[in-house]
Scaffold this active site. Sequence first.
Site, PDB file in Angstrom:
ATOM      1  N   TRP A  61       0.818  -1.220   0.000  1.00  0.00           N
ATOM      2  CA  TRP A  61       0.000   0.000   0.000  1.00  0.00           C
ATOM      3  C   TRP A  61       0.842   1.255   0.000  1.00  0.00           C
ATOM      4  CZ3 TRP A  61      -4.393  -0.377  -2.058  1.00  0.00           C
ATOM      5  CH2 TRP A  61      -5.113  -1.568  -1.950  1.00  0.00           C
ATOM      6  N   ASP A 105      -1.396   6.727   6.456  1.00  0.00           N
ATOM      7  CA  ASP A 105      -2.501   5.902   5.998  1.00  0.00           C
ATOM      8  C   ASP A 105      -2.787   4.916   7.130  1.00  0.00           C
ATOM      9  OD1 ASP A 105      -4.142   3.966   4.966  1.00  0.00           O
ATOM     10  OD2 ASP A 105      -3.010   3.658   3.110  1.00  0.00           O
ATOM     11  N   LYS A 131     -12.547  -1.446   6.979  1.00  0.00           N
ATOM     12  CA  LYS A 131     -11.854  -2.406   7.835  1.00  0.00           C
ATOM     13  C   LYS A 131     -12.314  -2.267   9.291  1.00  0.00           C
ATOM     14  CE  LYS A 131      -8.655  -1.737   4.311  1.00  0.00           C
ATOM     15  NZ  LYS A 131      -8.653  -3.059   3.709  1.00  0.00           N
TER      16      LYS A 131
HETATM   17  N1  PMP Z   1      -4.452   1.692   2.243  1.00  0.00           N
HETATM   18  C1  PMP Z   1      -4.497   0.529   2.903  1.00  0.00           C
HETATM   19  C2  PMP Z   1      -3.569   0.322   4.056  1.00  0.00           C
HETATM   20  C3  PMP Z   1      -5.409  -0.460   2.539  1.00  0.00           C
HETATM   21  O1  PMP Z   1      -5.444  -1.615   3.188  1.00  0.00           O
HETATM   22  C4  PMP Z   1      -6.282  -0.203   1.451  1.00  0.00           C
HETATM   23  C5  PMP Z   1      -7.327  -1.196   1.005  1.00  0.00           C
HETATM   24  N2  PMP Z   1      -7.140  -2.474   1.311  1.00  0.00           N
HETATM   25  C6  PMP Z   1      -6.174   1.011   0.777  1.00  0.00           C
HETATM   26  C7  PMP Z   1      -5.271   1.940   1.205  1.00  0.00           C
HETATM   27  C8  PMP Z   1      -7.038   1.323  -0.423  1.00  0.00           C
HETATM   28  O2  PMP Z   1      -8.334   1.548  -0.038  1.00  0.00           O
HETATM   29  P1  PMP Z   1      -9.527   1.674  -1.107  1.00  0.00           P
HETATM   30  O3  PMP Z   1      -9.746   0.318  -1.682  1.00  0.00           O
HETATM   31  O4  PMP Z   1     -10.663   2.175  -0.256  1.00  0.00           O
HETATM   32  O5  PMP Z   1      -9.099   2.662  -2.117  1.00  0.00           O
END
Ligand code: PMP
Length: 337
Positions: A101, A163, A187
Amino acid sequence: MRVYNFSPGPATLPEEILCQVQAELLNYQNLGASVMEISHRSPEFEKLIVKIEADLRDLLTIPNNYKVLFLSGGGRMQFAMVPMNLLRGKKTADYINTGVWSKMASTEAARFCEVNVAGTSPDPETWQLNSNAAYVHYVANETIDGIEFPFIPETGQVPLVCDMSSSILSRPIDVSKFGLIYACAQKNIAPAGLTVVIIREDLIGNPIPTTPTMLNYKTHADNNSLYNTPPIFCWYMAGKMFAWLKQQGGLEIVAKHNQTKVTKLYQYIDQSDFYLNQVDKRYRSWMNVPFDSIKPELAGKFLQEAQQQGLYGLKGHPLGGGAFRASLYNAMPEAGG
Ligand code: PMP
C-alpha cells in the site's frame, strides 16, 4: 448462522450493530423512512453527524486544531489528495515504503512531485529523511504484508501523514503527532464507501492550483463534509461503530482485546511445525496476520475445510504476504482469534 469472517476489508462488523441497523432500517427515528432515504441536509442527519464526530473525537482524543472530514473515494483517493493539498509549493515528499500500500501511495504521489523513498522498513535507523520534504508519508499497518509500526515516527517540523486504513481505532494514538491521518472505512469503521480524514487546520487551503474542487480538503472542511451528497449510510454505520467502541470502554480496552486475540494466533503459528509467519517479530501486525503452510499444495484444501468449519475469508492476497491471511479487526470476537 454467522461465520468467523477474517476478510481484510470489506470486513466483519459487530453483530450487535447489524441487528440495530436491521431494527432501524424501515423506520429511522420515527420518520417512516430509512436513514438511506432522508436528506443529508435534514435536521435528523445533521444531528446524527454532530454526534458521530464528537464520538470519534472522544475516542481518539482529537485536538481542537484538527478537522475531521468524512469523504468518499476510498483510501486510494487519498493517495492523490495528499500530494495535491500538502505539497504547498514544495517539490518533494518522503515516503516510507514498507509494503504494497505504501508503494502504491508513493507511485501516485510521483505524478505530482519528486518522491524520496526514505526507507523500506519500519526501522527509523535505516531512513534517510529529507528536511525539505513537504511531508513524510507512511502506512501504519500494511494490510497485505502484515507489517505494523508499533510507534509513531519522529519527523521534526515536517508534517507526518499516515494511511491508517487498517489500524485506526485498534489502539490509542496521539493524534497531535500527525499532520494528516486518513483511513478508508471498510476495515475498522463501516462498510466501504467512506474515508475518514483527520487534518491539522494549518495544512488546509493551499492546494496545487489545478486541484479539482472535490479534491480540495478546504471544500469539505468549509462545508462540514456536506459539499456533495455523502455516503450517508456508511457515515451512519461509522456512528454505530464509534458508539460501540465507546461502549466497550474506549481504545485502551479495545487494544487489550486486540493484543490478546492476535497473540494467541502468533503463538499458535510459531509453535506449529506446519504454519509460518515470516514478518520480523518487532513489526508484526495486530490486525492482519499473513501466513503460509510448509505444504503449499494443500492451500486449496485448507481454505475449503476452513470454510466448512465456519472460518471465512482466510485466503491471502495475490500481491504478497502469504497464501493465507487472518484479519482480526476490532469486530472480530475473541473466539475468532
Ligand atoms: N491503504 C491501505 C492500508 C489499505 O489496506 C487499502 C485497502 N485495502 C487502501 C489503502 C485502499 O483503499 P480503497 O480500496 O478504499 O481505495
